[in-house]
Design a protein around this motif. Structure first.
Motif, mmCIF file in Angstrom:
data_model
loop_
_atom_site.group_PDB
_atom_site.id
_atom_site.type_symbol
_atom_site.label_atom_id
_atom_site.label_comp_id
_atom_site.label_asym_id
_atom_site.label_seq_id
_atom_site.Cartn_x
_atom_site.Cartn_y
_atom_site.Cartn_z
ATOM 1 N N ARG A 26 -0.835 4.576 4.470
ATOM 2 C CA ARG A 26 -1.277 5.950 4.742
ATOM 3 C C ARG A 26 -0.593 6.324 6.222
ATOM 4 N NH1 ARG A 26 -7.082 4.807 7.652
ATOM 5 N NH2 ARG A 26 -5.835 3.680 9.198
ATOM 6 N N CYS A 27 -0.271 7.923 6.079
ATOM 7 C CA CYS A 27 -0.333 8.392 7.190
ATOM 8 C C CYS A 27 0.280 8.381 8.296
ATOM 9 C CB CYS A 27 -0.535 10.209 7.184
ATOM 10 S SG CYS A 27 -0.043 11.324 5.868
ATOM 11 N N GLU A 28 -1.654 7.146 8.978
ATOM 12 C CA GLU A 28 -1.480 7.446 10.514
ATOM 13 C C GLU A 28 -0.341 5.742 10.978
ATOM 14 O OE1 GLU A 28 -3.610 8.153 8.112
ATOM 15 O OE2 GLU A 28 -4.741 10.145 8.330
ATOM 16 N N ASP A 29 -0.682 5.003 9.417
ATOM 17 C CA ASP A 29 -0.551 3.571 9.725
ATOM 18 C C ASP A 29 1.087 3.686 9.549
ATOM 19 O OD1 ASP A 29 -3.139 2.288 9.129
ATOM 20 O OD2 ASP A 29 -2.871 2.442 7.348
ATOM 21 N N LEU A 30 1.656 5.254 8.840
ATOM 22 C CA LEU A 30 3.138 4.891 8.669
ATOM 23 C C LEU A 30 3.967 5.294 10.429
ATOM 24 C CD1 LEU A 30 5.799 4.304 6.693
ATOM 25 C CD2 LEU A 30 5.268 7.053 6.035
ATOM 26 N N GLU A 31 2.613 6.439 10.684
ATOM 27 C CA GLU A 31 3.199 6.928 12.074
ATOM 28 C C GLU A 31 3.588 5.816 12.724
ATOM 29 O OE1 GLU A 31 1.595 11.300 11.108
ATOM 30 O OE2 GLU A 31 0.403 10.219 12.761
ATOM 31 N N GLN A 32 2.641 4.686 13.015
ATOM 32 C CA GLN A 32 2.650 4.120 14.081
ATOM 33 C C GLN A 32 3.673 2.537 14.219
ATOM 34 O OE1 GLN A 32 -1.260 2.023 14.079
ATOM 35 N NE2 GLN A 32 -2.244 3.658 14.645
ATOM 36 N N PHE A 45 6.531 3.765 11.883
ATOM 37 C CA PHE A 45 7.901 4.508 13.036
ATOM 38 C C PHE A 45 7.621 4.168 14.603
ATOM 39 C CE2 PHE A 45 8.847 5.586 8.379
ATOM 40 C CZ PHE A 45 10.304 6.386 8.432
ATOM 41 N N SER A 46 6.649 4.695 15.318
ATOM 42 C CA SER A 46 6.729 4.657 16.773
ATOM 43 C C SER A 46 6.615 3.041 17.220
ATOM 44 C CB SER A 46 5.038 4.685 17.331
ATOM 45 O OG SER A 46 5.037 6.326 17.311
ATOM 46 N N PHE A 47 6.780 1.813 16.417
ATOM 47 C CA PHE A 47 6.666 0.887 16.694
ATOM 48 C C PHE A 47 8.445 -0.033 16.337
ATOM 49 C CE2 PHE A 47 7.830 -3.476 15.750
ATOM 50 C CZ PHE A 47 7.224 -3.820 17.200
ATOM 51 N N HIS A 48 8.639 0.552 15.599
ATOM 52 C CA HIS A 48 10.074 -0.226 15.240
ATOM 53 C C HIS A 48 11.079 1.371 15.872
ATOM 54 C CE1 HIS A 48 9.284 -2.570 12.547
ATOM 55 N NE2 HIS A 48 8.688 -1.785 11.638
ATOM 56 N N PHE A 49 11.179 2.688 15.751
ATOM 57 C CA PHE A 49 12.104 3.374 16.273
ATOM 58 C C PHE A 49 11.771 4.245 17.560
ATOM 59 C CE2 PHE A 49 12.117 3.615 11.599
ATOM 60 C CZ PHE A 49 13.820 2.785 12.126
ATOM 61 N N PRO A 50 11.438 3.209 18.712
ATOM 62 C CA PRO A 50 10.860 4.040 19.721
ATOM 63 C C PRO A 50 11.608 5.353 20.890
ATOM 64 C CG PRO A 50 11.346 1.906 20.499
ATOM 65 C CD PRO A 50 11.739 1.731 18.622
ATOM 66 N N TRP A 51 12.032 6.207 19.788
ATOM 67 C CA TRP A 51 13.729 7.051 20.178
ATOM 68 C C TRP A 51 12.883 8.205 21.151
ATOM 69 C CZ3 TRP A 51 15.468 7.508 14.432
ATOM 70 C CH2 TRP A 51 15.748 6.425 14.274
ATOM 71 N N LYS A 99 11.131 -3.665 6.222
ATOM 72 C CA LYS A 99 9.508 -3.322 6.004
ATOM 73 C C LYS A 99 8.751 -3.267 7.598
ATOM 74 C CE LYS A 99 6.824 -7.384 5.103
ATOM 75 N NZ LYS A 99 7.246 -8.859 4.559
ATOM 76 N N MET A 100 7.758 -2.603 7.285
ATOM 77 C CA MET A 100 7.170 -2.174 8.368
ATOM 78 C C MET A 100 6.851 -3.585 9.252
ATOM 79 S SD MET A 100 7.997 1.434 9.130
ATOM 80 C CE MET A 100 9.874 0.600 8.288
ATOM 81 N N LYS A 101 6.329 -3.748 10.241
ATOM 82 C CA LYS A 101 5.809 -4.803 10.731
ATOM 83 C C LYS A 101 4.840 -5.049 10.714
ATOM 84 C CE LYS A 101 5.989 -8.271 14.643
ATOM 85 N NZ LYS A 101 6.964 -8.430 15.440
ATOM 86 N N ARG A 102 3.560 -3.524 11.168
ATOM 87 C CA ARG A 102 2.359 -3.600 11.295
ATOM 88 C C ARG A 102 1.839 -3.264 9.849
ATOM 89 N NH1 ARG A 102 0.947 -0.615 17.036
ATOM 90 N NH2 ARG A 102 2.274 -1.896 18.454
ATOM 91 N N SER A 103 2.256 -2.795 8.969
ATOM 92 C CA SER A 103 1.203 -2.001 7.716
ATOM 93 C C SER A 103 1.467 -3.226 7.112
ATOM 94 C CB SER A 103 1.964 -1.242 7.598
ATOM 95 O OG SER A 103 3.259 -0.668 6.786
ATOM 96 N N GLY A 104 3.346 -3.838 7.105
ATOM 97 C CA GLY A 104 3.889 -4.494 5.460
ATOM 98 C C GLY A 104 4.101 -3.777 4.537
ATOM 99 N N VAL A 105 4.680 -2.958 4.490
ATOM 100 C CA VAL A 105 4.635 -2.198 3.222
ATOM 101 C C VAL A 105 6.248 -1.870 3.343
ATOM 102 C CG1 VAL A 105 2.848 -0.588 2.936
ATOM 103 C CG2 VAL A 105 4.705 0.433 4.255
#
Length: 267
Positions: free
Chosen positions: A82-88, A90-96, A129-135
């Motif tokens: 979902r959008c919310e999961d993807l936002e989380q 990106f915030s985790f992997h790319f804290p810019w 591979k996104m760590k939180r959502s696993g996608v």
């Protein structure tokens, strides 16, 4: 209405006397535009069921102006998110130092990046591979092409048994439009006896008919098609489901149409 009684007042909008253009509420009407022909989008590829599509004749190249925003198109390779999961993610992997915002679109998700350099940094990874959502995702720079659900095959086709009356640029464009959208014509081949080459964008290589009937009043001719070579393979965006009718056929046998049929052009 405050008018100068010492002179006649005409409206510069409608042409009537007695008021100014700023006070005119009449609709604008152009005498020239209604008489001009309006373009219509033709259907090409009607020589076989499944080849047809609408082809724009007036498309223009996208603007080359520098972009003020840096949009990336996030495509989901494996999994659901979902959008919310993807936002989380990106915030985790790319804290810019920014708040990520994902917007769902038919091809995936749109994400605003802080700069072109940051966007290219993520684009360089073929798969993430996104760590939180696993996608698993990939990111490409957003463009008008990024919205495409499919890419047509681009191929050179040889047409044989073409009557002399059709050996001209406009007629070969007509002939090629029976199987797809014509890109280029080998002008040298127009000097040949009864064969011509043209490059065309098609939905399916396998569906190109072996032969079509073409009328040159008052006669009817069999014209044979042969796939010479493929410039670019087509593809489908598997993340977009818009129906079988609109998809590109990516299955090919590897043989030309004439080789499969065993038929030869009439001389």
């Amino acid at each position: 209405m405050d008018l100068d009684l010492g002179r006649r007042v005409f409206c510069q909008k409608c042409g009537d006397e007695g008021h100014h253009a700023r006070e005119c509420f009449k609709p604008l009407w152009c005498e020239i535009w209604p008489k001009q022909s309006k373009p219509t989008m033709p259907i090409v590829g009607m020589a076989a069921d499944g080849l047809g599509f609408y082809a724009s004749q007036f498309a223009k190249n996208a603007s080359k102006k520098p972009r003020k925003s840096f949009l990336g198109l996030v495509k989901v390779i494996d999994g659901e998110v979902r959008c919310e999961d993807l936002e989380q993610d990106f915030s985790f992997h790319f804290p810019w130092g920014r708040t990520w915002k994902a917007t769902k679109c038919p091809s995936g998700f749109l994400m605003q990046f802080p700069s072109q350099e940051r966007l290219e940094e993520v684009v360089n990874f073929p798969e993430l591979k996104m760590k939180r959502s696993g996608v698993k995702i990939s990111v490409i720079p957003w463009s008008s092409q990024a919205k495409a659900k499919s890419r047509l095959h681009t191929t050179w086709v040889v047409a044989e048994n073409v009557p002399e009356e059709l050996l001209n640029y406009q007629a070969i464009c007509e002939l090629g439009s029976t199987i797809g959208a014509v890109e280029e014509i080998d002008l040298n081949s127009l000097e040949s006896k009864d064969m011509v080459r043209f490059k065309v964008h098609v939905k399916s290589i396998d569906m190109i008919p072996e032969v079509i009937e073409v009328g040159v009043k008052p006669y009817l001719y069999d014209i044979f098609f042969k796939v010479e070579n493929i410039d670019a393979e087509g593809w489908n965006d598997d993340s977009v489901s818009l129906g079988k009718r609109a998809s590109v056929d990516v299955h090919r046998s590897g043989k030309s149409v004439m080789e499969k049929s065993g038929k030869k052009a009439k001389k």
